[in-house]
Design a protein around this motif. Structure first.
Motif, PDB file in Angstrom:
ATOM      1  N   GLU A  24      -5.644  49.389  29.688  1.00 30.86           N
ATOM      2  CA  GLU A  24      -5.526  50.613  30.480  1.00 30.86           C
ATOM      3  C   GLU A  24      -4.156  51.253  30.357  1.00 30.86           C
ATOM      4  O   GLU A  24      -4.038  52.484  30.274  1.00 30.86           O
ATOM      5  N   ALA A  25      -3.115  50.446  30.353  1.00 29.12           N
ATOM      6  CA  ALA A  25      -1.759  51.002  30.245  1.00 29.12           C
ATOM      7  C   ALA A  25      -1.584  51.719  28.916  1.00 29.12           C
ATOM      8  O   ALA A  25      -1.033  52.823  28.850  1.00 29.12           O
ATOM      9  N   ARG A  26      -2.076  51.100  27.841  1.00 27.92           N
ATOM     10  CA  ARG A  26      -1.969  51.747  26.529  1.00 27.92           C
ATOM     11  C   ARG A  26      -2.837  53.007  26.486  1.00 27.92           C
ATOM     12  O   ARG A  26      -2.433  54.022  25.907  1.00 27.92           O
ATOM     13  N   GLY A  27      -4.024  52.930  27.102  1.00 26.86           N
ATOM     14  CA  GLY A  27      -4.896  54.092  27.123  1.00 26.86           C
ATOM     15  C   GLY A  27      -4.249  55.277  27.831  1.00 26.86           C
ATOM     16  O   GLY A  27      -4.349  56.424  27.375  1.00 26.86           O
ATOM     17  N   GLN A  28      -3.576  55.008  28.939  1.00 25.64           N
ATOM     18  CA  GLN A  28      -2.900  56.075  29.668  1.00 25.64           C
ATOM     19  C   GLN A  28      -1.750  56.663  28.857  1.00 25.64           C
ATOM     20  O   GLN A  28      -1.562  57.883  28.803  1.00 25.64           O
TER      21      GLN A  28
END
Length: 337
Positions: free
Chosen positions: A321-325
Motif C-alpha cells: 500500500e505504501a508503494r502504491g500510494q
C-alpha cells in the motif's frame, strides 16, 4: 393498404432502434482495433452494449469492426493515442461530446517493443512503453471517474499479465528480467532523458513492458482503495490466459512469433485464442459473477475446458500500500493531475 403501412413500420423500427441505443450500456475499450480489445468489443456488442472503440488508427478500427460484424449502431470510433497525454485529454473531450453515459472502461491497449536498443519517447519525453501502457491509462481513468460515478454498477477493468505477477511462474522468468520498480527512482528523477526505467537502471525494453503492466495492476488496486467505498465503482484486473497470437507481439522476432504459439498450445497448455480472451474480458465487464472489487481474475496458466475464473493473488510488490500510494502521487505529478 400495404403502401400506407410501410412508412409506419419503418418509423416504428426507427423508434425501437433509438430506444435500444438509449438503453444500451456504454463501454470504452482502448486498443479495440485488434487483438483482445477488438474481440472484447465484439463480445460486448453481441451482449447489447454500445462500444466506444478508442484507437490510434480509426480506419483500421472501422475495417476490423466490419470484418467481425460489429454493427455500426453498436459502436462509436474515437481517436486516442495513449502515448500522448494531450491526446488522452482530447479523447475525453470528444467522448463527452457524444452525450453518452459511461458504464465501464476497459484499459486494454498496450505496446510491446522488445527489440529496441534505445528508448523511444512520448511527446512529453517519457519512455514509450510506460507512457502508453501506464501513464495514458492512469490519466484516462482519473479523467473518466466522474462519468463512471453517475451510472449504476460501473466497472473499470484493466488487462494485466502473468509476466508482471511474481506470484506466478511466468512472473519469475528472468528474461530479460522480472518486473521490478525498485524504489521508483526513475519516476522520482522525472522520468525524462536520460532516465528510461522506473527503477532508473539501464534500459531493457522487455522489462519496461513488464514494469508498465505491473504499474497498471498497482493502479487498479490503488483505485479500489481510494474510490470503491465512496463511488461503488468495481475495479478489477484480469489475465485471460496466454493470447500467443495477438498483434501485441508483432514487433517480436519472426522466430518467436512462430514458436511461441506452438509452445503455449503444446507444452505449457496456456494458449488462449483472441476470441476466448475477448469473451473473458466481456464477462468481467458485464457478468454478475464479477462484482467484487480489488480482484485480479484468472483462469489459470494451464487452460482447462469449462474452468471457472478465480481470484489470483498478486505479488507483494503489487499489494504494497505504501508503494502504491507513492507510485500514485509520482504518476499524478508526471501526467499533470
Amino acid at each position: 393498404m400495404l403502401s400506407r403501412l410501410r412508412p409506419q413500420v419503418a418509423q416504428r423500427r426507427a423508434v425501437l432502434q433509438m430506444l435500444r441505443m438509449e438503453t444500451a450500456r456504454t463501454v470504452i475499450i482502448t486498443g479495440a482495433s485488434s487483438g483482445v480489445g477488438l474481440y472484447a468489443a465484439s463480445a460486448l456488442a453481441n451482449r447489447g452494449w454500445h462500444v466506444v472503440m478508442a484507437c490510434r488508427d480509426l480506419e483500421k478500427a472501422a475495417a476490423a469492426a466490419r470484418e467481425l460484424g460489429i454493427p455500426e449502431a453498436s459502436r462509436t470510433l474515437l481517436h486516442i493515442d495513449l502515448g500522448s497525454l494531450a491526446s488522452v485529454r482530447m479523447f475525453v473531450e470528444d467522448f463527452h461530446k457524444t452525450g453518452r453515459p459511461l458504464d465501464a472502461l476497459v484499459c486494454n491497449a498496450a505496446v510491446y517493443l522488445p527489440r529496441l536498443d534505445e528508448p523511444m519517447r512520448s511527446p512529453e519525453g517519457y519512455e514509450i512503453s510506460v507512457a502508453t501502457n501506464y501513464f495514458g491509462h492512469f490519466l484516462l481513468a482519473n479523467l473518466l471517474l466522474p462519468d463512471l460515478q453517475k451510472t449504476v454498477a460501473p466497472r473499470l477493468v484493466t488487462l494485466g499479465t502473468v509476466t508482471a505477477n511474481s506470484e506466478e511462474f511466468g512472473g519469475k522468468v528472468p528474461i530479460p528480467a522480472p518486473a521490478d520498480l525498485g524504489n521508483l527512482e526513475g519516476l522520482e528523477a522525472g522520468f525524462r532523458d536520460p532516465v528510461a526505467m522506473i527503477d532508473n537502471k539501464p534500459f531493457k525494453p522487455g522489462k519496461a513492458y513488464k514494469d508498465s503492466k505491473l504499474c497498471t495492476m498497482i493502479m487498479s488496486r490503488e483505485l479500489h482503495r481510494r474510490f470503491h467505498a465512496s463511488t461503488g465503482i468495481v475495479f478489477s484486473t484480469l489475465y485471460p490466459g496466454c493470447v500467443a497470437e495477438t498483434p501485441l507481439f508483432r514487433h517480436a522476432p519472426a522466430l518467436f512469433r512462430k514458436i511461441f504459439p506452438w509452445f503455449q498450445k503444446n507444452i505449457t497448455k496456456g494458449y488462449v485464442s483472441q476470441e476466448l480472451a475477448g469473451e473473458r474480458v466481456a464477462d468481467v465487464v458485464a457478468s454478475p459473477a464479477f462484482t467484487r472489487s480489488g480482484v485480479h481474475w484468472s483462469w489459470g496458466n494451464r487452460q482447462k475446458p469449462g474452468r471457472e475464473a478465480f481470484a489470483q493473488p498478486l505479488s507483494a510488490k503489487a499489494n504494497d500500500e505504501a508503494r502504491g500510494q507513492r507510485l500514485w502521487d509520482l504518476t499524478a505529478k508526471l501526467v499533470g493531475l
